[in-house]
Enzyme design. Structure first.
Site, PDB file in Angstrom:
ATOM      1  N   GLN A  92      24.362  28.246 -28.737  1.00 11.11           N
ATOM      2  CA  GLN A  92      25.499  28.865 -28.630  1.00 11.11           C
ATOM      3  C   GLN A  92      25.021  30.354 -28.746  1.00 11.11           C
ATOM      4  O   GLN A  92      24.443  30.871 -29.942  1.00 11.11           O
ATOM      5  CB  GLN A  92      26.970  28.837 -29.317  1.00 11.11           C
ATOM      6  N   TYR A 172      34.908  38.370 -29.580  1.00 12.68           N
ATOM      7  CA  TYR A 172      33.586  39.139 -29.581  1.00 12.68           C
ATOM      8  C   TYR A 172      33.233  39.680 -28.502  1.00 12.68           C
ATOM      9  O   TYR A 172      34.003  39.886 -27.500  1.00 12.68           O
ATOM     10  CB  TYR A 172      32.360  37.808 -30.008  1.00 12.68           C
ATOM     11  N   ARG A 220      31.861  29.826 -23.328  1.00 11.97           N
ATOM     12  CA  ARG A 220      33.063  29.232 -24.092  1.00 11.97           C
ATOM     13  C   ARG A 220      34.419  30.554 -23.785  1.00 11.97           C
ATOM     14  O   ARG A 220      33.978  31.570 -24.097  1.00 11.97           O
ATOM     15  CB  ARG A 220      32.819  29.269 -25.494  1.00 11.97           C
ATOM     16  N   GLY A 313      35.832  20.634 -34.201  1.00 15.38           N
ATOM     17  CA  GLY A 313      35.511  21.191 -35.324  1.00 15.38           C
ATOM     18  C   GLY A 313      35.957  20.487 -36.561  1.00 15.38           C
ATOM     19  O   GLY A 313      35.035  19.973 -37.047  1.00 15.38           O
TER      20      GLY A 313
END
Length: 352
Positions: A92, A172, A220, A313
């Site tokens: 990623q 982000y 994502r 996760g």
């Protein structure tokens, strides 16, 4: 998934670990951490977000990078070990933007606009107090950021990763551009949803052009953010149509959708999930993430055609061998919060 053949439809979601060296180099502890998921039966592992330049992309101290040769070579140990254990691994690629709270290269942060992010920095990753007000990125800097994503993808490809995932989620930089209240620009990167998704599309297209047709790339996407958990797209399904439609045409092999609970309605008390909207408008394979550690829920979202694959996760952290346990019908362990932390993270603040 693209040109990557996986052993099953269960992957490990990307999770921040802050267990690299201060210089952003992979450690032996990281090699064993990622390998353990492969040994436990997961078909795909997506790494933690990895910074892409020596400018504004680093998000946390002790975050791994893939900007220079030594960093890329260190990642090769992870790739080789995961492959030996029978799984595939994607890197990623992350640019933190205005949510950076630990960058060894720069003191200031960079964002779509000079607007202070909501919320407070994450204490468990050495943050404290409000986020600083970022400097608005120039168009020249945006071109440099696209180039940094491309160079990072080429490095990941060169050291043997099976693919890359662009981090376009959780607040982000790329998601910051998509976020209406964070992006107050008046150029072609601000205003309409079409304009705000433009940088994501440009990064996707540029990477595809650079790595060729055979290397798997995806992105994502989320609504919620690490600093604004409840955020929803104001245009609802109309926004979803624009965002997923544009990304579906950008040369990507998959869209990885993360929501708090992946099967829940995306916008209102009823209606389709975000994963199913991604499937409808993106028209490429969809990975769903969000509290799918119950095998029945994970199976259902695939059986219903809302997603082609799931990632875990917390469920993976609690059960590095989740896949093997589910195959054998063995009970799954419950998640404990301390399992989220790597050795370098600040456990005391997290427990408080």
């Amino acid at each position: 998934l693209g040109n990557t053949t996986l052993a099953n439809r269960v992957g490990v979601a990307p999770m921040t670990r802050v267990s690299a060296t201060a210089e952003g180099l992979v450690t032996d502890q990281m090699v064993s951490y990622y390998t353990s998921f492969a040994q436990g039966g997961f078909g795909l592992i997506i790494t933690e977000g990895t910074y892409i330049d020596d400018q504004y992309s680093q998000t946390y101290l002790d975050q791994p990078g893939i900007f220079y040769d030594e960093q890329a070579e260190a990642w090769k140990k992870v790739v080789d070990s995961v492959h030996q254990a029978g799984a595939k691994v994607f890197m990623q690629l992350q640019h933190s933007g205005f949510l950076s709270q630990g960058n060894r290269f720069k003191q200031e942060t960079l964002g779509p606009s000079a607007i202070q992010p909501k919320g407070e920095q994450l204490a468990m990753y050495f943050g404290e107090g409000p986020y600083q007000i970022p400097r608005e990125a120039t168009k020249e800097e945006l071109a440099e950021i696209v180039a940094s994503f491309v160079n990072a993808a080429k490095r990941a490809q060169a050291v043997g990763f099976d693919g890359i995932e662009i981090h376009g989620a959780n607040g982000y930089l790329l998601d910051g551009f998509l976020t209406d209240y964070a992006n107050q620009r008046t150029d072609e990167y601000g205003g309409s949803t079409e304009n705000r998704v433009r940088l994501m599309v440009e990064v996707s297209q540029a990477i595809r052009e650079a790595v060729g047709e055979n290397f798997t790339i995806g992105i994502r996407i989320s609504q919620g953010k690490v600093n604004d958990f409840e955020h929803k797209w104001a245009g609802k399904e109309q926004d979803a149509e624009i965002i997923f439609g544009r990304l579906g045409q950008a040369g990507l092999d998959f869209i990885h959708v993360t929501e708090y609970e992946a099967w829940k309605p995306a916008f209102d008390t009823n209606g389709p999930s975000l994963a199913s909207l991604a499937k409808k408008y993106g028209e490429i394979p969809i990975i769903a993430n969000g509290h799918l550690e119950d095998p029945e829920k994970a199976n259902q979202i695939i059986a219903d055609g809302e997603a082609d694959m799931v990632t875990l996760g917390k469920g993976a952290l609690a059960n590095h061998d989740w896949v093997d346990k589910v195959k054998k019908g063995e009970p799954l362990a419950a998640f404990k919060p301390e399992e989220i932390l790597s050795p370098n993270a600040k456990i005391k603040e997290f427990e408080v």
